[in-house]
Design a protein around this motif. Sequence first.
Motif, PDB file in Angstrom:
ATOM      1  N   ALA A 131       0.948  -1.144  -0.372  1.00  0.00           N
ATOM      2  CA  ALA A 131      -0.191  -0.162   0.041  1.00  0.00           C
ATOM      3  C   ALA A 131       0.697   1.301   0.463  1.00  0.00           C
ATOM      4  O   ALA A 131       1.542   1.759   0.787  1.00  0.00           O
ATOM      5  CB  ALA A 131      -0.515  -0.121   1.358  1.00  0.00           C
ATOM      6  N   LEU A 132       0.259   2.315  -1.078  1.00  0.00           N
ATOM      7  CA  LEU A 132       1.507   3.342  -1.046  1.00  0.00           C
ATOM      8  C   LEU A 132       0.370   4.514  -0.306  1.00  0.00           C
ATOM      9  O   LEU A 132      -0.961   4.312  -0.455  1.00  0.00           O
ATOM     10  CB  LEU A 132       1.524   3.661  -2.646  1.00  0.00           C
ATOM     11  N   HIS A 133       1.845   5.569  -0.161  1.00  0.00           N
ATOM     12  CA  HIS A 133       0.813   6.549   0.276  1.00  0.00           C
ATOM     13  C   HIS A 133       0.163   6.431   1.633  1.00  0.00           C
ATOM     14  O   HIS A 133      -0.763   7.085   1.973  1.00  0.00           O
ATOM     15  CB  HIS A 133      -0.303   7.644  -0.869  1.00  0.00           C
ATOM     16  N   GLN A 134       0.782   5.120   2.545  1.00  0.00           N
ATOM     17  CA  GLN A 134       0.752   5.055   3.976  1.00  0.00           C
ATOM     18  C   GLN A 134       1.723   5.443   4.234  1.00  0.00           C
ATOM     19  O   GLN A 134       2.819   4.678   4.918  1.00  0.00           O
ATOM     20  CB  GLN A 134       0.255   3.550   4.021  1.00  0.00           C
ATOM     21  N   ASP A 135       1.187   6.639   5.408  1.00  0.00           N
ATOM     22  CA  ASP A 135       2.269   7.707   6.666  1.00  0.00           C
ATOM     23  C   ASP A 135       1.560   7.308   7.402  1.00  0.00           C
ATOM     24  O   ASP A 135       0.887   7.668   8.659  1.00  0.00           O
ATOM     25  CB  ASP A 135       2.176   9.255   6.577  1.00  0.00           C
ATOM     26  N   VAL A 136       2.894   6.631   8.950  1.00  0.00           N
ATOM     27  CA  VAL A 136       2.214   5.885  10.111  1.00  0.00           C
ATOM     28  C   VAL A 136       2.745   7.214  11.189  1.00  0.00           C
ATOM     29  O   VAL A 136       3.781   7.699  11.058  1.00  0.00           O
ATOM     30  CB  VAL A 136       2.691   4.854  10.218  1.00  0.00           C
ATOM     31  N   THR A 137       2.114   7.417  11.963  1.00  0.00           N
ATOM     32  CA  THR A 137       1.425   8.272  12.393  1.00  0.00           C
ATOM     33  C   THR A 137       1.998   7.983  14.259  1.00  0.00           C
ATOM     34  O   THR A 137       2.702   8.921  14.903  1.00  0.00           O
ATOM     35  CB  THR A 137       0.584   9.355  12.000  1.00  0.00           C
ATOM     36  N   ALA A 138       1.985   7.046  14.372  1.00  0.00           N
ATOM     37  CA  ALA A 138       1.975   6.640  16.076  1.00  0.00           C
ATOM     38  C   ALA A 138       1.538   4.521  15.680  1.00  0.00           C
ATOM     39  O   ALA A 138       0.871   4.465  15.275  1.00  0.00           O
ATOM     40  CB  ALA A 138       1.252   7.056  16.793  1.00  0.00           C
ATOM     41  N   ILE A 139       2.020   4.114  16.416  1.00  0.00           N
ATOM     42  CA  ILE A 139       2.041   2.916  16.381  1.00  0.00           C
ATOM     43  C   ILE A 139       1.983   2.706  18.300  1.00  0.00           C
ATOM     44  O   ILE A 139       2.808   3.331  19.077  1.00  0.00           O
ATOM     45  CB  ILE A 139       2.949   1.479  16.302  1.00  0.00           C
ATOM     46  N   GLN A 140       1.288   1.606  18.539  1.00  0.00           N
ATOM     47  CA  GLN A 140       1.089   1.645  20.278  1.00  0.00           C
ATOM     48  C   GLN A 140       0.553  -0.374  19.577  1.00  0.00           C
ATOM     49  O   GLN A 140      -0.155  -0.542  19.658  1.00  0.00           O
ATOM     50  CB  GLN A 140      -0.437   2.357  20.667  1.00  0.00           C
ATOM     51  N   GLN A 141       1.075  -0.573  21.179  1.00  0.00           N
ATOM     52  CA  GLN A 141       1.062  -1.773  21.676  1.00  0.00           C
ATOM     53  C   GLN A 141      -0.088  -2.338  22.412  1.00  0.00           C
ATOM     54  O   GLN A 141      -0.301  -1.566  23.237  1.00  0.00           O
ATOM     55  CB  GLN A 141       2.137  -2.784  21.877  1.00  0.00           C
TER      56      GLN A 141
END
Length: 411
Positions: A131-141
């Motif tokens: 998947a292109l143009h997918q900007d991740v801004t946060a990750i949380q477990q």
Amino acid sequence: MKKRLIVIGGGAAGFFCAVNAARLCPQLEVLLLEKTGKLLSKVKVSGGGRCNVTHAAPDIPYMSKHYPRGQHFVKKAFGRFFVPDTIQWFADRGVMLKTEADGRMFPVTDSSQSIIDCLLREADQYKVKVALHQDVTAIQQQENGRWQLTLQQGPPLQADYLCVAAGGYAQADKFAWLKATGHQVEAPAPSLFTLNTPGHAITALMGVSVPLAHVKVAGAKLQEQGPVLITHWGMSGPAVLRLSAWGARDLQQLQYRFTALINWTPAFNENTLREELQALRFSLGPQKMFNKNPFELPQRLWQFLLLQSGITDATRWADMPAKAQQQLVKNLAAMELPVQGKTTFKEEFVTCGGIRLTEINPSTMESKLARRLYFAGEVMDVDGITGGFNFQHAWTSGFIAASSIAAQEEA
């Protein structure tokens, strides 16, 4: 329900993790996210479009010495996936590599597209979703151990395993979303850059290349030897790029303003060169200095250095004034070039800095702070000099992360 691996980053490390995880663990759903509209962009431009896949190192200790940051880390990682494994991996998929005289390895096609096509075929074969143009801004477990990814646009995504292969960042604040997981980040600094000498007369020689020169930072221990290329903005070539990698943090502190000392005749120092010139005055006495270049330097550079030393095109060896001889010694063996700034090396830029290595297991690439979180490539505080070393780290870390995830899933 199928478990899911999400890989953040569509560069060499991210792609290698994704395709190998999908191959080793067919029951795993693999989704690769790329924030731009391009995949494998550094692979495409590397080595002038040929892709410097790896380096023909004789052993792991030799290879690991070419990483200004991360030597001990890569030494452990290379025990699991090293240069012969990279060569075999691509060969098994029909992409043969060749070794050049300086140890750099390229596809025999001399085209980076061979590497790109191979990885894309692999992704297609093992049903990796991209998947292109997918900007991740946060990750949380979450409490159940799964990872939730917040995107700049679109609904959140869920993953059982997460591999961050987002590349290096030039600014420390770009790491904020990763620091939120509890990880520490070594401050980024540019690496692999060329040196600017604005206004210096030598830039008129743009395009002149010297196969072997010695470059030193005045007042520091930083020095490198190898090919040097004169450009319209200053100095480039492997010796300069290696110097910039080893000196990334020191040169940043100097704000890229310092004096570079170049020995165009590294077989000599100032004292031995003075003796050599004295001997040449006798052996070549009646010959014009402009016409006779005893050091096998490019003719344009040789004549430039003579003029800079006050020696004209009519001067014969026997008639060289003592003052001019002394200046020629200086210009040949310790030419001073005032550096004022740097230029990123084409699109093959590298940054040092990244996730602190003490927080990552080099045998699995898994975070020591959060389970099922993995790292690959330049997002870690690992960077190599130019010559295929950064790509080998990408392949190695991507493969180890993939095989570790597959092993967890099979357990």
